[in-house]
Design a protein around this motif. Structure first.
Motif, short mmCIF file in Angstrom:
data_model
loop_
_atom_site.label_atom_id
_atom_site.label_comp_id
_atom_site.label_asym_id
_atom_site.label_seq_id
_atom_site.Cartn_x
_atom_site.Cartn_y
_atom_site.Cartn_z
N TYR A 103 0.80 -1.22 0.00
CA TYR A 103 0.00 0.00 0.00
C TYR A 103 0.85 1.29 0.00
CZ TYR A 103 -3.72 -3.23 1.39
OH TYR A 103 -4.62 -4.26 1.44
N GLY A 104 2.16 1.15 -0.05
CA GLY A 104 3.05 2.31 0.13
C GLY A 104 2.66 3.54 -0.68
N LYS A 105 2.60 3.40 -2.00
CA LYS A 105 2.26 4.55 -2.86
C LYS A 105 0.82 5.01 -2.62
CE LYS A 105 5.53 3.68 -6.60
NZ LYS A 105 5.70 3.40 -8.04
N LEU A 106 -0.05 4.05 -2.40
CA LEU A 106 -1.46 4.39 -2.15
C LEU A 106 -1.60 5.20 -0.86
CD1 LEU A 106 -3.19 1.01 -3.08
CD2 LEU A 106 -3.21 3.14 -4.41
N ILE A 107 -0.83 4.82 0.16
CA ILE A 107 -0.87 5.54 1.43
C ILE A 107 -0.39 6.97 1.23
CG2 ILE A 107 0.19 5.71 3.72
CD1 ILE A 107 0.14 2.60 3.77
N THR A 108 0.70 7.13 0.48
CA THR A 108 1.21 8.47 0.20
C THR A 108 0.16 9.32 -0.49
OG1 THR A 108 3.47 7.63 0.02
CG2 THR A 108 3.02 9.77 -0.98
N GLN A 109 -0.51 8.72 -1.46
CA GLN A 109 -1.56 9.45 -2.19
C GLN A 109 -2.74 9.80 -1.28
OE1 GLN A 109 -2.53 6.87 -5.47
NE2 GLN A 109 -0.52 7.12 -6.44
N GLU A 110 -3.12 8.85 -0.44
CA GLU A 110 -4.25 9.07 0.45
C GLU A 110 -3.94 10.20 1.45
OE1 GLU A 110 -7.21 7.93 0.42
OE2 GLU A 110 -7.13 6.18 -0.89
N LEU A 111 -2.72 10.20 2.01
CA LEU A 111 -2.36 11.23 2.98
C LEU A 111 -2.27 12.59 2.33
CD1 LEU A 111 0.31 9.35 5.12
CD2 LEU A 111 -1.97 10.06 5.85
N SER A 112 -1.77 12.63 1.10
CA SER A 112 -1.70 13.91 0.37
C SER A 112 -3.11 14.46 0.11
CB SER A 112 -0.96 13.71 -0.95
OG SER A 112 -0.93 14.91 -1.68
N ALA A 113 -4.00 13.57 -0.31
CA ALA A 113 -5.39 13.99 -0.55
C ALA A 113 -6.06 14.41 0.75
CB ALA A 113 -6.18 12.85 -1.20
N LEU A 114 -5.73 13.71 1.83
CA LEU A 114 -6.31 14.02 3.13
C LEU A 114 -5.87 15.41 3.60
CD1 LEU A 114 -8.18 12.65 5.14
CD2 LEU A 114 -6.18 11.66 6.24
N ALA A 115 -4.61 15.75 3.35
CA ALA A 115 -4.12 17.09 3.70
C ALA A 115 -4.93 18.16 2.97
CB ALA A 115 -2.64 17.22 3.35
N GLY A 116 -5.21 17.91 1.69
CA GLY A 116 -6.03 18.85 0.93
C GLY A 116 -7.44 18.97 1.46
N GLU A 117 -8.01 17.82 1.86
CA GLU A 117 -9.37 17.83 2.42
C GLU A 117 -9.41 18.65 3.71
OE1 GLU A 117 -12.27 16.69 1.47
OE2 GLU A 117 -11.60 15.71 -0.38
N MET A 118 -8.38 18.50 4.54
CA MET A 118 -8.36 19.24 5.80
C MET A 118 -8.19 20.74 5.57
SD MET A 118 -6.41 16.87 8.61
CE MET A 118 -4.92 16.64 7.67
N VAL A 119 -7.40 21.10 4.57
CA VAL A 119 -7.24 22.53 4.25
C VAL A 119 -8.57 23.11 3.80
CG1 VAL A 119 -6.17 24.18 2.67
CG2 VAL A 119 -4.78 22.39 3.74
N ASN A 120 -9.26 22.38 2.92
CA ASN A 120 -10.57 22.86 2.45
C ASN A 120 -11.57 22.97 3.59
OD1 ASN A 120 -9.69 22.99 -0.20
ND2 ASN A 120 -10.36 20.91 -0.69
N SER A 121 -11.53 21.99 4.49
CA SER A 121 -12.43 22.02 5.65
C SER A 121 -12.08 23.19 6.57
CB SER A 121 -12.33 20.70 6.42
OG SER A 121 -13.21 20.69 7.52
N ALA A 122 -10.78 23.46 6.70
CA ALA A 122 -10.34 24.59 7.54
C ALA A 122 -10.80 25.92 6.96
CB ALA A 122 -8.82 24.58 7.67
N VAL A 123 -10.80 26.03 5.65
CA VAL A 123 -11.28 27.25 5.00
C VAL A 123 -12.74 27.50 5.38
CG1 VAL A 123 -11.86 28.31 2.77
CG2 VAL A 123 -9.65 27.17 3.07
N GLU A 124 -13.54 26.44 5.33
CA GLU A 124 -14.95 26.56 5.71
C GLU A 124 -15.10 26.89 7.20
OE1 GLU A 124 -17.46 26.60 3.55
OE2 GLU A 124 -15.85 26.47 2.06
N ASP A 125 -14.26 26.28 8.02
CA ASP A 125 -14.31 26.57 9.46
C ASP A 125 -14.01 28.04 9.73
OD1 ASP A 125 -14.96 24.03 10.24
OD2 ASP A 125 -12.90 23.40 10.62
N ASN A 126 -13.02 28.57 9.04
CA ASN A 126 -12.68 29.99 9.23
C ASN A 126 -13.85 30.88 8.82
OD1 ASN A 126 -10.05 30.23 10.37
ND2 ASN A 126 -9.17 29.48 8.47
#
Length: 420
Positions: A103-126
């Motif tokens: 799952y190595g590459k898949l995990i890297t991709q998932e974590l990268s996408a997750l970082a983006g999701e959290m940034v978008n969620s943070a924008v809405e929170d602000n």
């Protein structure tokens, strides 16, 4: 007898492993069907014994758990972000320990996408003024992608906006430790769905524009944020009552940005708070040389001089403020007050005089000086009324001056203008 016990144990172990696989398969099926809640329940059923499973099954479990909690987070469960991250990281750890990576590459991709999701969620929170939550998500995004120090910077900003000053200090100190500058080029594009302009790295921005979800790409030169960070730290220290640390922070910030007028003003205000009015006065004068066309600077210089009884210096500062901004009402009022205060200062001497011919002559002389000063104060405000005829503060102060002078005609005129 011993052999039978061994066989039973082996069969028991096999049954546990089979149950784990069954629950994991059920979770996979539920997740594919969009039912993350059921997938979560299936994984929880397998959680108690997963530590005894082989590395392959553990990696599969934790990877799937990461995907389930990612889906829950996307659907609004903010608490799921952290579990999703730790699950992917655990899957990665298990695989690396076993030496078998699926799952190595898949995990890297998932974590990268997750970082983006959290940034978008943070924008809405602000936007919703949920600043604490926004800051925490931005910080987690930064920890997932440490090269994106801009997330840590925004995490600190969110913490400040929410009044979480201790947390903001932690973030700012971390920014200093990693040598964050914030300068260079900012790559921006407008989100087609929201109409908001967002900052991204260049590759991501170009891909988003190419996909059509973003438009109007802009490359902007961003100034260094080091001085701003230290300034914000100083302001927080001041807010927390840690004045010595605040002064040290200003000293550090001004060493690299000696002409930053906002730094000078903030340091000046701190000295004023601490009762060092001479230092405040010196810094305000310095600020005035850096920004000679800022009327507020000259006004504040006037205020401190007036408080210290330096009336001529105060008048000079107020006049300079009015040259820059002729409609500066507070400067007009205070300039008038300098004359009234000086006139009032003569009254005690007048009252202390006796009835001798010399004393009467001196009394008349002082009275004339007082009236002349009051008239100067009135003249300032009469001039101010020409451009601001309805200002209640100007009208009231002018009425009081005429009352003190015994000028009944003008006193009644002002009463009428005030509607009294």
């Amino acid at each position: 007898m011993k052999t039978k016990i061994f066989i039973l144990a082996a069969m028991s172990f096999s049954m546990v492993g089979f149950a784990q696989k069954t629950e994991i398969k059920a979770a996979e099926k539920a997740l594919k069907g969009g039912d993350a809640a059921s997938a979560k329940s299936s994984l929880e059923a397998a959680a108690g014994s997963i530590s005894g499973a082989d590395a392959k099954l553990q990696a599969q479990y934790y990877y799937l758990r990461g995907k389930v909690y990612t889906d829950l987070a996307k659907k609004g469960d903010d608490t799921a972000f952290e579990t999703a991250i730790s699950s992917f990281q655990k899957a990665d750890e298990v695989e690396k320990s076993s030496g078998k990576v699926k799952y190595g590459k898949l995990i890297t991709q998932e974590l990268s996408a997750l970082a983006g999701e959290m940034v978008n969620s943070a924008v809405e929170d602000n936007k919703d003024k949920k600043f604490k939550e926004a800051g925490e998500k931005l910080y987690m995004s930064y920890k997932l992608s440490p090269r994106d120090t801009i997330y840590l910077y925004y995490a600190a900003s969110s913490a400040v906006n929410g009044g979480n000053y201790e947390q903001a200090l932690t973030y700012y100190n971390e920014l200093k430790e990693v040598g964050y500058d914030g300068g260079g080029i900012e790559y921006k594009a407008t989100n087609v769905a929201t109409g908001e302009q967002e900052v991204m790295d260049k590759v991501q921005r170009d891909l988003m524009v190419k996909s059509g979800t973003y438009k109007d790409p802009v490359d902007e030169k961003a100034p260094s944020k080091k001085a701003e960070i230290v300034k914000n730290m100083a302001l927080i220290y001041t807010q927390l009552g840690q004045d010595d640390k605040a002064l040290n922070a200003y000293k550090e910030a001004r060493a690299s940005n000696p002409k930053d007028v906002n730094l000078i003003l903030n340091e000046a205000n701190l000295h004023y708070k601490l009762g060092d009015k001479e230092k405040f006065k010196a810094l305000m004068a310095e600020a005035a040389t850096v920004a000679p066309d800022n009327p507020d600077l000259h006004y504040n210089i006037g205020v401190i001089n007036m408080e210290q009884g330096n009336l001529e210096e105060a008048r000079e500062a107020y006049r300079r403020a009015l040259e820059i901004n002729p409609g500066y009402t507070n400067a007009q009022l205070n300039l008038s007050t300098t004359y009234v205060n000086e006139g009032n200062g003569l009254i005690d001497e007048m009252n202390a005089l006796g009835n001798s011919r010399a004393d009467i002559a001196r009394y008349d002389e002082l009275k004339q000086q007082k009236d002349d000063l009051f008239q100067e104060g009135a003249n300032v405000l009469e001039e101010a009324l020409k451009t601001n005829p309805d200002n209640q503060g100007i009208l009231t102060q002018l009425k009081n001056i005429y009352g003190a002078m015994g000028d009944n005609e003008n006193f009644m005129r002002l009463k009428k203008l005030l509607g009294e």
